[in-house]
Motif scaffolding. Structure first.
Motif, PDB file in Angstrom:
ATOM      1  N   UNK A  12       0.826  -1.200   0.000  1.00 53.79           N
ATOM      2  CA  UNK A  12       0.000   0.000   0.000  1.00 53.79           C
ATOM      3  C   UNK A  12       0.863   1.253   0.000  1.00 53.79           C
ATOM      4  N   UNK A  13       0.371   2.340  -0.598  1.00 56.01           N
ATOM      5  CA  UNK A  13       1.182   3.551  -0.724  1.00 56.01           C
ATOM      6  C   UNK A  13       1.197   4.409   0.531  1.00 56.01           C
ATOM      7  N   UNK A  14       2.264   5.164   0.692  1.00 56.25           N
ATOM      8  CA  UNK A  14       2.384   6.205   1.698  1.00 56.25           C
ATOM      9  C   UNK A  14       2.591   7.500   0.936  1.00 56.25           C
ATOM     10  N   UNK A  15       1.750   8.507   1.172  1.00 61.59           N
ATOM     11  CA  UNK A  15       1.913   9.797   0.513  1.00 61.59           C
ATOM     12  C   UNK A  15       2.686  10.693   1.455  1.00 61.59           C
ATOM     13  N   UNK A  17       5.198   6.700  -1.724  1.00 62.06           N
ATOM     14  CA  UNK A  17       6.105   5.609  -1.383  1.00 62.06           C
ATOM     15  C   UNK A  17       5.269   4.375  -1.078  1.00 62.06           C
ATOM     16  N   UNK A  18       5.739   3.206  -1.464  1.00 63.29           N
ATOM     17  CA  UNK A  18       4.993   1.969  -1.240  1.00 63.29           C
ATOM     18  C   UNK A  18       5.710   1.109  -0.209  1.00 63.29           C
ATOM     19  N   UNK A  69       5.317   7.653   9.051  1.00 64.74           N
ATOM     20  CA  UNK A  69       6.482   8.411   9.472  1.00 64.74           C
ATOM     21  C   UNK A  69       7.739   8.108   8.687  1.00 64.74           C
ATOM     22  N   UNK A  70       7.596   7.398   7.613  1.00 66.00           N
ATOM     23  CA  UNK A  70       8.731   6.995   6.802  1.00 66.00           C
ATOM     24  C   UNK A  70       8.479   7.408   5.352  1.00 66.00           C
ATOM     25  N   UNK A  71       9.406   8.004   4.673  1.00 67.63           N
ATOM     26  CA  UNK A  71      10.751   8.361   5.058  1.00 67.63           C
ATOM     27  C   UNK A  71      10.785   9.277   6.273  1.00 67.63           C
ATOM     28  N   UNK A  72      11.885   9.218   7.030  1.00 66.26           N
ATOM     29  CA  UNK A  72      11.958   9.967   8.280  1.00 66.26           C
ATOM     30  C   UNK A  72      12.190  11.467   8.075  1.00 66.26           C
ATOM     31  N   UNK A 124      14.790   6.216  -0.241  1.00 64.71           N
ATOM     32  CA  UNK A 124      13.414   5.758  -0.323  1.00 64.71           C
ATOM     33  C   UNK A 124      12.903   6.157  -1.697  1.00 64.71           C
ATOM     34  N   UNK A 125      12.824   5.205  -2.642  1.00 60.80           N
ATOM     35  CA  UNK A 125      12.408   5.543  -4.005  1.00 60.80           C
ATOM     36  C   UNK A 125      10.899   5.783  -4.095  1.00 60.80           C
TER      37      UNK A 125
END
Length: 169
Positions: free
Chosen positions: A36-39, A52-53, A58-61, A154-155
């Protein structure tokens, strides 16, 4: 909102693929894992976000920066392939390590530090050093771990991670 780093591609690897609708699916031992994605609101890029998937909240930090930045990575293939740039999360390795670090790619800030790792760790002795300038849309980077010159990258989802890299040693 403008999203950076989303491409309508299908990048096939031995471990998985990115579908044209942006879903990453990783195959590990015949089990499909939908990541799942993280925006992430990108610092310094007002009005832009990166996706980011597989990253925990909280990541990338905090403190991670966007490119352009020259990075170095140990790779098995010349020219480098997408498989050379899989995260530990995507390969299922290092499950006992920090979840945020697992969804990043280990890189170095210079060729000397990458060559030092290759010399010191028997597993990496047959690897080659690849260098590339990671552009702003490719994700976020931060100096991490205690290894000299180690940077985590973090790509962004869908970015062809191997594309800016060439083998240099």
């Amino acid at each position: 909102m403008t999203i950076l780093g989303i491409y309508c591609i299908r990048a096939t690897t031995k471990q998985g693929f990115m579908t044209s609708n942006g879903r990453a699916v990783v195959h590990r031992d015949s089990i499909a894992i939908d990541i799942t994605p993280t925006v992430y609101a990108t610092p310094g890029l007002t009005g832009h976000s990166m996706v980011f998937r597989g990253c925990p909240e909280g990541c990338p930090p905090t403190g991670a920066v966007a490119g352009p930045k020259e990075l170095f990575r140990l790779v098995k293939n010349d020219p480098p392939l997408f498989d050379d740039f899989l995260t530990s999360e995507e390969t299922g390795k290092h499950q006992d390590k920090d979840a945020c670090i697992r969804c990043s790619i280990s890189t170095f800030n210079n060729q000397k530090n990458a060559e030092r790792l290759r010399k010191d760790i028997p597993y990496f002795r047959r690897h080659m050093v690849a260098a590339g300038v990671v552009p702003v849309e490719a994700g976020l980077m931060k100096r991490t771990l205690s290894t000299v010159g180690h940077w985590s990258w973090w790509p962004t989802a869908g970015y062809l991670r191997h594309s800016p890299f060439k083998v240099v040693a």
